[in-house]
Design a protein around this motif. Structure first.
Motif, PDB file in Angstrom:
ATOM      1  N   THR A 263      80.189  18.147 -58.475  1.00 55.11           N
ATOM      2  CA  THR A 263      80.981  17.745 -57.317  1.00 55.11           C
ATOM      3  C   THR A 263      82.371  18.377 -57.306  1.00 55.11           C
ATOM      4  O   THR A 263      82.992  18.490 -56.247  1.00 55.11           O
ATOM      5  CB  THR A 263      81.132  16.211 -57.268  1.00 55.11           C
ATOM      6  N   LYS A 264      82.867  18.789 -58.464  1.00 62.17           N
ATOM      7  CA  LYS A 264      84.201  19.389 -58.529  1.00 62.17           C
ATOM      8  C   LYS A 264      84.208  20.832 -58.043  1.00 62.17           C
ATOM      9  O   LYS A 264      85.229  21.316 -57.561  1.00 62.17           O
ATOM     10  CB  LYS A 264      84.745  19.323 -59.961  1.00 62.17           C
ATOM     11  N   ASN A 265      83.081  21.544 -58.194  1.00 62.07           N
ATOM     12  CA  ASN A 265      83.094  22.982 -57.878  1.00 62.07           C
ATOM     13  C   ASN A 265      82.155  23.388 -56.756  1.00 62.07           C
ATOM     14  O   ASN A 265      82.144  24.558 -56.361  1.00 62.07           O
ATOM     15  CB  ASN A 265      82.779  23.805 -59.138  1.00 62.07           C
ATOM     16  N   VAL A 266      81.358  22.470 -56.235  1.00 62.85           N
ATOM     17  CA  VAL A 266      80.294  22.867 -55.308  1.00 62.85           C
ATOM     18  C   VAL A 266      80.829  23.496 -54.030  1.00 62.85           C
ATOM     19  O   VAL A 266      80.249  24.474 -53.523  1.00 62.85           O
ATOM     20  CB  VAL A 266      79.376  21.658 -54.995  1.00 62.85           C
ATOM     21  N   LEU A 267      81.949  23.006 -53.507  1.00 63.10           N
ATOM     22  CA  LEU A 267      82.467  23.566 -52.249  1.00 63.10           C
ATOM     23  C   LEU A 267      83.042  24.960 -52.457  1.00 63.10           C
ATOM     24  O   LEU A 267      82.826  25.863 -51.621  1.00 63.10           O
ATOM     25  CB  LEU A 267      83.525  22.638 -51.654  1.00 63.10           C
ATOM     26  N   GLU A 268      83.735  25.165 -53.569  1.00 64.79           N
ATOM     27  CA  GLU A 268      84.259  26.503 -53.865  1.00 64.79           C
ATOM     28  C   GLU A 268      83.117  27.491 -54.062  1.00 64.79           C
ATOM     29  O   GLU A 268      83.159  28.625 -53.578  1.00 64.79           O
ATOM     30  CB  GLU A 268      85.137  26.459 -55.108  1.00 64.79           C
ATOM     31  N   ARG A 269      82.073  27.058 -54.739  1.00 67.06           N
ATOM     32  CA  ARG A 269      80.943  27.954 -54.987  1.00 67.06           C
ATOM     33  C   ARG A 269      80.162  28.238 -53.708  1.00 67.06           C
ATOM     34  O   ARG A 269      79.659  29.352 -53.520  1.00 67.06           O
ATOM     35  CB  ARG A 269      80.035  27.359 -56.063  1.00 67.06           C
ATOM     36  N   LEU A 270      80.074  27.253 -52.845  1.00 69.06           N
ATOM     37  CA  LEU A 270      79.416  27.481 -51.562  1.00 69.06           C
ATOM     38  C   LEU A 270      80.182  28.524 -50.761  1.00 69.06           C
ATOM     39  O   LEU A 270      79.585  29.421 -50.148  1.00 69.06           O
ATOM     40  CB  LEU A 270      79.324  26.164 -50.789  1.00 69.06           C
ATOM     41  N   GLN A 277      77.589  36.993 -50.456  1.00 64.98           N
ATOM     42  CA  GLN A 277      76.161  37.116 -50.134  1.00 64.98           C
ATOM     43  C   GLN A 277      75.280  36.826 -51.358  1.00 64.98           C
ATOM     44  O   GLN A 277      74.525  37.676 -51.823  1.00 64.98           O
ATOM     45  CB  GLN A 277      75.861  38.499 -49.557  1.00 64.98           C
ATOM     46  N   LEU A 278      75.404  35.596 -51.846  1.00 62.50           N
ATOM     47  CA  LEU A 278      74.623  35.139 -52.992  1.00 62.50           C
ATOM     48  C   LEU A 278      73.655  34.058 -52.498  1.00 62.50           C
ATOM     49  O   LEU A 278      73.992  32.875 -52.472  1.00 62.50           O
ATOM     50  CB  LEU A 278      75.546  34.582 -54.084  1.00 62.50           C
ATOM     51  N   PRO A 279      72.457  34.437 -52.070  1.00 65.27           N
ATOM     52  CA  PRO A 279      71.571  33.478 -51.389  1.00 65.27           C
ATOM     53  C   PRO A 279      71.121  32.313 -52.259  1.00 65.27           C
ATOM     54  O   PRO A 279      71.031  31.178 -51.777  1.00 65.27           O
ATOM     55  CB  PRO A 279      70.377  34.353 -50.956  1.00 65.27           C
ATOM     56  N   LYS A 280      70.828  32.572 -53.540  1.00 61.21           N
ATOM     57  CA  LYS A 280      70.366  31.474 -54.389  1.00 61.21           C
ATOM     58  C   LYS A 280      71.467  30.444 -54.616  1.00 61.21           C
ATOM     59  O   LYS A 280      71.214  29.235 -54.606  1.00 61.21           O
ATOM     60  CB  LYS A 280      69.855  32.014 -55.727  1.00 61.21           C
ATOM     61  N   LEU A 281      72.689  30.923 -54.828  1.00 62.22           N
ATOM     62  CA  LEU A 281      73.809  30.007 -55.039  1.00 62.22           C
ATOM     63  C   LEU A 281      74.090  29.217 -53.760  1.00 62.22           C
ATOM     64  O   LEU A 281      74.341  28.005 -53.806  1.00 62.22           O
ATOM     65  CB  LEU A 281      75.046  30.785 -55.472  1.00 62.22           C
ATOM     66  N   LYS A 282      74.046  29.882 -52.630  1.00 63.19           N
ATOM     67  CA  LYS A 282      74.278  29.205 -51.353  1.00 63.19           C
ATOM     68  C   LYS A 282      73.238  28.113 -51.126  1.00 63.19           C
ATOM     69  O   LYS A 282      73.567  26.982 -50.764  1.00 63.19           O
ATOM     70  CB  LYS A 282      74.231  30.229 -50.220  1.00 63.19           C
ATOM     71  N   SER A 283      71.977  28.444 -51.359  1.00 67.14           N
ATOM     72  CA  SER A 283      70.904  27.475 -51.160  1.00 67.14           C
ATOM     73  C   SER A 283      71.036  26.302 -52.120  1.00 67.14           C
ATOM     74  O   SER A 283      70.864  25.143 -51.729  1.00 67.14           O
ATOM     75  CB  SER A 283      69.554  28.174 -51.350  1.00 67.14           C
ATOM     76  N   SER A 284      71.372  26.581 -53.380  1.00 64.73           N
ATOM     77  CA  SER A 284      71.494  25.518 -54.376  1.00 64.73           C
ATOM     78  C   SER A 284      72.662  24.597 -54.072  1.00 64.73           C
ATOM     79  O   SER A 284      72.559  23.374 -54.235  1.00 64.73           O
ATOM     80  CB  SER A 284      71.662  26.125 -55.774  1.00 64.73           C
ATOM     81  N   CYS A 285      73.784  25.154 -53.616  1.00 64.45           N
ATOM     82  CA  CYS A 285      74.940  24.332 -53.273  1.00 64.45           C
ATOM     83  C   CYS A 285      74.628  23.417 -52.090  1.00 64.45           C
ATOM     84  O   CYS A 285      74.962  22.221 -52.095  1.00 64.45           O
ATOM     85  CB  CYS A 285      76.139  25.212 -52.948  1.00 64.45           C
ATOM     86  N   MET A 286      73.986  23.967 -51.060  1.00 61.60           N
ATOM     87  CA  MET A 286      73.660  23.145 -49.892  1.00 61.60           C
ATOM     88  C   MET A 286      72.630  22.079 -50.256  1.00 61.60           C
ATOM     89  O   MET A 286      72.711  20.938 -49.788  1.00 61.60           O
ATOM     90  CB  MET A 286      73.168  24.032 -48.752  1.00 61.60           C
ATOM     91  N   ARG A 287      71.681  22.444 -51.089  1.00 60.86           N
ATOM     92  CA  ARG A 287      70.671  21.466 -51.521  1.00 60.86           C
ATOM     93  C   ARG A 287      71.321  20.355 -52.349  1.00 60.86           C
ATOM     94  O   ARG A 287      70.996  19.180 -52.197  1.00 60.86           O
ATOM     95  CB  ARG A 287      69.597  22.192 -52.328  1.00 60.86           C
TER      96      ARG A 287
END
Length: 328
Positions: A263-270, A277-287
């Motif tokens: 929860t501390k880093n998810v928004l920055e990583r998203l 353009q990191l699709p796996k990271l984007k998908s994992s953060c949104m999930r």
């Protein structure tokens, strides 16, 4: 009972088991789910008290090298105000059987609820009798840096052996070798192949990196980066990998950033996932935010994030919300 009633959904370090209804005096055991090197189970037994258990599946691996786990486990009522019951953090507990971690919850629970397990670390006993070793402390980058073939190359950097280029970071300078940089990055190769300032002056100005992050970048390029150094500078390394077209470093950062979303880093990583353009990271953060319900834990931060986020990214998030709602 449907198959989904026993399924546990997971990310790299998070497991969630959704319970639609648990009748009085019943027992339920989840399907196995993979976290780290082991398959795990959650089980629940409801009588006068609700007992929640977490344990690894019995196997030769579990018998010979049982996990030593650190984790946070919660039970979240998914209806209404999402009331949560959280067990105190478990630190370095060896788990072999279904009796090694038992959590009695005396508060009556009704309706739908979620068991949420966030693994903070998983260790195994050292074969030499020393301190237990984290299975997540050994990554590709550390193995590369320890390779014998790279030892001499690493010494060229650390001992400044015949350096022929100076890199000026935001708060310091360091020497390097244009041949090594050219071999690892097509951008550096282009700099030194044409009559550009970098070739004429034998300097590269990287004003958007600190000397510490620049040192980490060079250590990766030369093959002697330490895992702790890599973790400390992942985002700076990601930016540099994208800027200088070092594809293997970008992928190493991408894979590493997937491993410890919280929860501390998810928004920055998203945000970075969308930017680079990191699709796996984007998908994992949104999930993580939507499917696993963590968006409720950071409402204020998420609202602030929406005020400045890219419009296309906001659209993607709402599509994830709509797709998740369809599944319920």
């Amino acid at each position: 009972m449907t198959e989904s009633a026993y399924r546990v959904e997971t990310t790299a370090r998070l497991a969630q088991w959704r319970i639609d209804n648990l009748a009085f005096c019943t027992y339920r055991k989840s399907d196995p789910f993979k976290i780290g090197n082991w398959n795990w189970h959650l089980s629940m037994e409801k009588n006068r008290v609700l007992y929640v258990k977490l344990y690894p599946e019995i196997s030769n691996l579990t018998r010979d090298n049982p996990p030593i786990a650190s984790f946070i486990i919660r039970v979240v009522c998914s209806a209404g105000d999402r009331k949560a019951f959280t067990h105190p953090e478990i630190k370095d507990k060896q788990l072999k059987s279904n009796e090694d971690f038992v959590w009695p919850i005396e508060v009556p629970l009704t309706g739908k609820f979620i068991i949420d397990v966030e693994f903070l670390d998983l260790k195994t006993a050292s074969p030499n009798g020393g301190e237990p070793c984290s299975i997540w402390a050994e990554g590709l980058t550390q193995k590369q840096s320890n390779a014998t073939a790279l030892a001499c190359l690493g010494r060229m950097l650390t001992q400044s052996i015949h350096t022929d280029i100076i890199i000026n970071a935001s708060n310091g300078s360091i020497g390097a070798h244009r041949a090594v940089l050219s071999a690892r990055s097509p951008v550096f190769h282009s700099m030194f192949s044409h009559n550009l300032q970098e070739k004429e002056l034998s300097t590269i100005n990287i004003s958007d990196m600190s000397i510490e992050a620049c040192q980490a970048l060079l250590c990766y390029i030369y093959g002697n980066i330490k895992h702790e150094e890599f973790l400390a500078h992942r985002l700076a390394l990601l930016r540099a990998a994208d800027k200088y077209d070092i594809s293997d470093l970008k992928e190493a950062c991408h894979e590493s950033l997937l491993e410890d979303i919280d929860t501390k880093n998810v928004l920055e990583r998203l945000q970075n996932a969308a930017l680079y353009q990191l699709p796996k990271l984007k998908s994992s953060c949104m999930r993580y935010l939507v499917r696993f319900g963590k968006i409720y834990d950071i409402r204020d931060d998420f609202n602030a994030f929406l005020q400045c986020a890219d419009r296309e990214l906001i659209t993607d998030i709402f599509h994830e919300v709509l797709n998740t709602w369809k599944g319920f």
